[in-house]
Design an enzyme around this catalytic site. Sequence first.
Site, PDB file in Angstrom:
ATOM      1  N   HIS A  28       5.703   4.895  12.597  1.00 28.43           N
ATOM      2  CA  HIS A  28       5.784   4.647  11.099  1.00 28.43           C
ATOM      3  C   HIS A  28       6.854   5.552  10.467  1.00 28.43           C
ATOM      4  O   HIS A  28       6.301   6.957  10.323  1.00 28.43           O
ATOM      5  CB  HIS A  28       4.338   4.773  10.546  1.00 28.43           C
ATOM      6  CG  HIS A  28       3.933   4.796   9.170  1.00 28.43           C
ATOM      7  ND1 HIS A  28       3.297   4.080   8.502  1.00 28.43           N
ATOM      8  CD2 HIS A  28       4.417   5.860   8.255  1.00 28.43           C
ATOM      9  CE1 HIS A  28       3.288   4.558   7.194  1.00 28.43           C
ATOM     10  NE2 HIS A  28       3.833   5.366   6.936  1.00 28.43           N
TER      11      HIS A  28
ATOM     12  N   ARG B 260       0.956  -1.231  -0.078  1.00 28.20           N
ATOM     13  CA  ARG B 260      -0.152   0.090   0.098  1.00 28.20           C
ATOM     14  C   ARG B 260       0.846   1.407  -0.043  1.00 28.20           C
ATOM     15  O   ARG B 260       0.947   1.973  -1.173  1.00 28.20           O
ATOM     16  CB  ARG B 260      -1.052  -0.059   1.252  1.00 28.20           C
ATOM     17  CG  ARG B 260      -1.949   0.929   1.247  1.00 28.20           C
ATOM     18  CD  ARG B 260      -1.712   2.378   1.267  1.00 28.20           C
ATOM     19  NE  ARG B 260      -1.190   2.662   2.907  1.00 28.20           N
ATOM     20  CZ  ARG B 260      -0.596   3.569   3.428  1.00 28.20           C
ATOM     21  NH1 ARG B 260      -0.730   4.759   2.766  1.00 28.20           N
ATOM     22  NH2 ARG B 260      -0.135   3.393   4.815  1.00 28.20           N
ATOM     23  N   ASP B 261       1.487   1.415   1.187  1.00 29.07           N
ATOM     24  CA  ASP B 261       2.473   2.540   1.324  1.00 29.07           C
ATOM     25  C   ASP B 261       3.595   2.638   0.287  1.00 29.07           C
ATOM     26  O   ASP B 261       3.833   4.035  -0.403  1.00 29.07           O
ATOM     27  CB  ASP B 261       2.714   3.032   2.606  1.00 29.07           C
ATOM     28  CG  ASP B 261       3.020   4.441   3.007  1.00 29.07           C
ATOM     29  OD1 ASP B 261       2.982   5.380   2.165  1.00 29.07           O
ATOM     30  OD2 ASP B 261       3.391   4.621   3.892  1.00 29.07           O
TER      31      ASP B 261
ATOM     32  N   HIS C 234       9.509   7.138   7.772  1.00 29.65           N
ATOM     33  CA  HIS C 234      10.076   7.236   6.395  1.00 29.65           C
ATOM     34  C   HIS C 234      11.575   7.474   6.491  1.00 29.65           C
ATOM     35  O   HIS C 234      12.112   8.450   7.398  1.00 29.65           O
ATOM     36  CB  HIS C 234       9.241   8.201   5.554  1.00 29.65           C
ATOM     37  CG  HIS C 234       8.019   7.749   5.125  1.00 29.65           C
ATOM     38  ND1 HIS C 234       7.679   7.287   3.977  1.00 29.65           N
ATOM     39  CD2 HIS C 234       6.904   7.809   5.809  1.00 29.65           C
ATOM     40  CE1 HIS C 234       6.429   6.915   3.746  1.00 29.65           C
ATOM     41  NE2 HIS C 234       5.909   7.072   4.995  1.00 29.65           N
TER      42      HIS C 234
ATOM     43  N   ASN D  40       9.093   4.089   2.986  1.00 28.35           N
ATOM     44  CA  ASN D  40       9.367   3.898   4.708  1.00 28.35           C
ATOM     45  C   ASN D  40      10.482   3.154   4.724  1.00 28.35           C
ATOM     46  O   ASN D  40      11.161   2.542   3.869  1.00 28.35           O
ATOM     47  CB  ASN D  40       8.199   2.675   5.116  1.00 28.35           C
ATOM     48  CG  ASN D  40       6.853   3.113   4.703  1.00 28.35           C
ATOM     49  OD1 ASN D  40       6.351   3.605   3.511  1.00 28.35           O
ATOM     50  ND2 ASN D  40       6.021   3.809   5.609  1.00 28.35           N
TER      51      ASN D  40
ATOM     52  N   CYS E 106       5.175   8.994  -0.355  1.00 29.43           N
ATOM     53  CA  CYS E 106       3.852   9.541  -0.278  1.00 29.43           C
ATOM     54  C   CYS E 106       3.418  10.722  -1.299  1.00 29.43           C
ATOM     55  O   CYS E 106       4.262  11.385  -1.382  1.00 29.43           O
ATOM     56  CB  CYS E 106       3.477  10.175   1.220  1.00 29.43           C
ATOM     57  SG  CYS E 106       1.954  11.085   1.332  1.00 29.43           S
TER      58      CYS E 106
HETATM   59  C1  LIG Z   1     -10.803  11.560   0.530  1.00 26.78           C
HETATM   60  C2  LIG Z   1     -11.026  11.925  -0.959  1.00 26.78           C
HETATM   61  C3  LIG Z   1     -11.939  10.874  -1.766  1.00 26.78           C
HETATM   62  C4  LIG Z   1     -11.739  13.223  -0.934  1.00 26.78           C
HETATM   63  O1  LIG Z   1     -11.938  13.822  -2.199  1.00 26.78           O
HETATM   64  P1  LIG Z   1     -12.822  14.514  -2.901  1.00 26.78           P
HETATM   65  O2  LIG Z   1     -12.648  15.047  -4.030  1.00 26.78           O
HETATM   66  O3  LIG Z   1     -13.059  15.776  -1.792  1.00 26.78           O
HETATM   67  O4  LIG Z   1     -14.050  13.768  -2.682  1.00 26.78           O
HETATM   68  P2  LIG Z   1     -15.499  13.838  -3.032  1.00 26.78           P
HETATM   69  O5  LIG Z   1     -16.332  13.348  -1.911  1.00 26.78           O
HETATM   70  O6  LIG Z   1     -16.025  15.103  -3.232  1.00 26.78           O
HETATM   71  O7  LIG Z   1     -15.762  12.831  -4.274  1.00 26.78           O
HETATM   72  C5  LIG Z   1     -15.216  13.244  -5.377  1.00 26.78           C
HETATM   73  C6  LIG Z   1     -15.155  12.106  -6.358  1.00 26.78           C
HETATM   74  O8  LIG Z   1     -14.277  11.067  -5.476  1.00 26.78           O
HETATM   75  C7  LIG Z   1     -15.294   9.714  -5.279  1.00 26.78           C
HETATM   76  N1  LIG Z   1     -14.838   8.926  -4.131  1.00 26.78           N
HETATM   77  C8  LIG Z   1     -14.877   9.662  -2.857  1.00 26.78           C
HETATM   78  N2  LIG Z   1     -14.331   8.885  -1.941  1.00 26.78           N
HETATM   79  C9  LIG Z   1     -14.021   7.675  -2.697  1.00 26.78           C
HETATM   80  C10 LIG Z   1     -13.460   6.676  -2.345  1.00 26.78           C
HETATM   81  N3  LIG Z   1     -13.134   6.188  -1.327  1.00 26.78           N
HETATM   82  N4  LIG Z   1     -13.137   5.706  -3.323  1.00 26.78           N
HETATM   83  C11 LIG Z   1     -13.305   5.643  -4.538  1.00 26.78           C
HETATM   84  N5  LIG Z   1     -13.966   7.078  -4.865  1.00 26.78           N
HETATM   85  C12 LIG Z   1     -14.237   8.046  -3.900  1.00 26.78           C
HETATM   86  C13 LIG Z   1     -16.666  10.256  -5.433  1.00 26.78           C
HETATM   87  O9  LIG Z   1     -17.456   9.389  -5.727  1.00 26.78           O
HETATM   88  C14 LIG Z   1     -16.673  11.344  -6.603  1.00 26.78           C
HETATM   89  O10 LIG Z   1     -16.657  10.898  -7.441  1.00 26.78           O
HETATM   90  P3  LIG Z   1     -17.373  11.449  -8.893  1.00 26.78           P
HETATM   91  O11 LIG Z   1     -18.732  11.966  -8.422  1.00 26.78           O
HETATM   92  O12 LIG Z   1     -16.409  12.822  -9.016  1.00 26.78           O
HETATM   93  O13 LIG Z   1     -17.193  10.379  -9.851  1.00 26.78           O
HETATM   94  C15 LIG Z   1      -9.643  11.938  -1.632  1.00 26.78           C
HETATM   95  O14 LIG Z   1      -8.985  13.077  -1.043  1.00 26.78           O
HETATM   96  C16 LIG Z   1      -8.561  10.843  -1.327  1.00 26.78           C
HETATM   97  O15 LIG Z   1      -9.022   9.642  -2.101  1.00 26.78           O
HETATM   98  N6  LIG Z   1      -7.620  10.757  -0.808  1.00 26.78           N
HETATM   99  C17 LIG Z   1      -6.780   9.692  -0.545  1.00 26.78           C
HETATM  100  C18 LIG Z   1      -5.218  10.210  -0.408  1.00 26.78           C
HETATM  101  C19 LIG Z   1      -4.572   9.021  -0.085  1.00 26.78           C
HETATM  102  O16 LIG Z   1      -4.738   7.830  -0.350  1.00 26.78           O
HETATM  103  N7  LIG Z   1      -3.114   9.407   0.276  1.00 26.78           N
HETATM  104  C20 LIG Z   1      -2.350   8.231   0.758  1.00 26.78           C
HETATM  105  C21 LIG Z   1      -2.714   7.612   1.703  1.00 26.78           C
HETATM  106  S1  LIG Z   1      -2.134   8.416   3.382  1.00 26.78           S
HETATM  107  C22 LIG Z   1      -0.594   8.163   3.608  1.00 26.78           C
HETATM  108  O17 LIG Z   1       0.072   7.764   2.764  1.00 26.78           O
HETATM  109  C23 LIG Z   1       0.194   8.493   4.885  1.00 26.78           C
HETATM  110  C24 LIG Z   1       0.287   7.357   5.803  1.00 26.78           C
HETATM  111  C25 LIG Z   1      -0.876   6.620   5.989  1.00 26.78           C
HETATM  112  O18 LIG Z   1       1.103   6.197   5.078  1.00 26.78           O
HETATM  113  C26 LIG Z   1       1.137   7.785   6.870  1.00 26.78           C
HETATM  114  C27 LIG Z   1       2.293   8.703   6.673  1.00 26.78           C
HETATM  115  O19 LIG Z   1       3.332   8.157   6.301  1.00 26.78           O
HETATM  116  O20 LIG Z   1       2.093   9.818   7.043  1.00 26.78           O
END
Ligand SMILES: CC(C)(COP(=O)([O-])OP(=O)([O-])OC[C@H]1O[C@@H](n2cnc3c(N)ncnc32)[C@H](O)[C@@H]1OP(=O)([O-])[O-])[C@@H](O)C(=O)NCCC(=O)NCCSC(=O)C[C@@](C)(O)CC(=O)[O-]
Length: 299
Positions: A207, A15-16, A209, A249, A240
């Site tokens: 966690h 994933r990450d 990096h 990581n 990220c």
């Molecule tokens: C949260 C949102 C969805 C908000 O994004 P948004 O654009 O504000 O969402 P929305 O609710 O306005 O929806 C927009 C569109 O996205 C769709 N949508 C809405 N939700 C989903 C979903 N769950 N799965 C699939 N589609 C989704 C929704 O259906 C819609 O589709 P449309 O009508 O335009 O066709 C977006 O910002 C997002 O997906 N962010 C994820 C970012 C991410 O994955 N980052 C990496 C993980 S975190 C990380 O790596 C850090 C960590 C954990 O490892 C720790 C560290 O190291 O710090």
Amino acid sequence: MALPAHVRLVEVGPRDGLQNEQRPVGVADKVRLVDDLTVAGLEYVEVGSFVSPAWVPQMAGSAEVFAGIRRQPGVVYAALTPNMKGFEAAMAAGVEEVAVFAAASEAFSRKNLNCSIAESLARFVPVLDAARARGVRVRGYVSCVLGCPYEGEVAPQQVAAVAGELFAMGCYEVSLGDTIGTGTAGKTRALFEVVGRAIPRERLAGHFHDTYGQALANVYASLLEGIAVFDSSVAGLGGCPYARGASGNVASEDVLYLLDGLGIHTGIELQALIAAGERICAVLGRDNGSRVARARRGA
Ligand SMILES: CC(C)(COP(=O)([O-])OP(=O)([O-])OC[C@H]1O[C@@H](n2cnc3c(N)ncnc32)[C@H](O)[C@@H]1OP(=O)([O-])[O-])[C@@H](O)C(=O)NCCC(=O)NCCSC(=O)C[C@@](C)(O)CC(=O)[O-]
């Protein structure tokens, strides 16, 4: 504080790791990676994310990966779910444990989740409620705990506040993410000292990096603070997508070598883990980010 006798490694490479690799990885190769990791003895693997494919295209196809893996008894296969849409998709894919992810910095929260910290926490409440109703455990993440790419320094008290909210809403464990790898051993100890007053230390994970080459030192500093769960990524994959320049990581192989050397039990077999990392690096056409794997190659 005595070092823990046992450490649980949470393998976040699929994933990450893969969420930030430029070269797309097919479902079959992702499935193979997850299966290789469990053969090596990993008991917790973060398989994918149910997030918007417009935001993180590398995680599209997570449902297919869940359908393809050979589930081993005793292994937890988890996924990230930022909202109810993600949670429902995860449930439909047969995911048995999920994680929600917040940030300790407002700017990072907006870049990563398109909302404020408070809005993100409010979105997690129905996810936690639905998970509780189905008997699904939820892990929590806090990003930018030792620095933010947009805001710089982050106060440990701010981390404790966000982590405390996640814990209070029902996350059984909160993982503190040094997203951009700027943390040092001293800052890591100070962080756990502060957050450990809000949440029992046995409910916290580290966690790290390795952007500044400090990740292993920070793991060791955390061990000294009584932390016994660490997220790591085979071959040091990843970074990220919302933290430019963030490297992968800490490599699982390197953490395992450290823990083995300290006589801390994990149940993971180093040579099999190295083989899993070498295989995915060949798929990606990238060098192995694990120093231990590279050293063993030359041995
Ligand atoms: C949260 C949102 C969805 C908000 O994004 P948004 O654009 O504000 O969402 P929305 O609710 O306005 O929806 C927009 C569109 O996205 C769709 N949508 C809405 N939700 C989903 C979903 N769950 N799965 C699939 N589609 C989704 C929704 O259906 C819609 O589709 P449309 O009508 O335009 O066709 C977006 O910002 C997002 O997906 N962010 C994820 C970012 C991410 O994955 N980052 C990496 C993980 S975190 C990380 O790596 C850090 C960590 C954990 O490892 C720790 C560290 O190291 O710090």
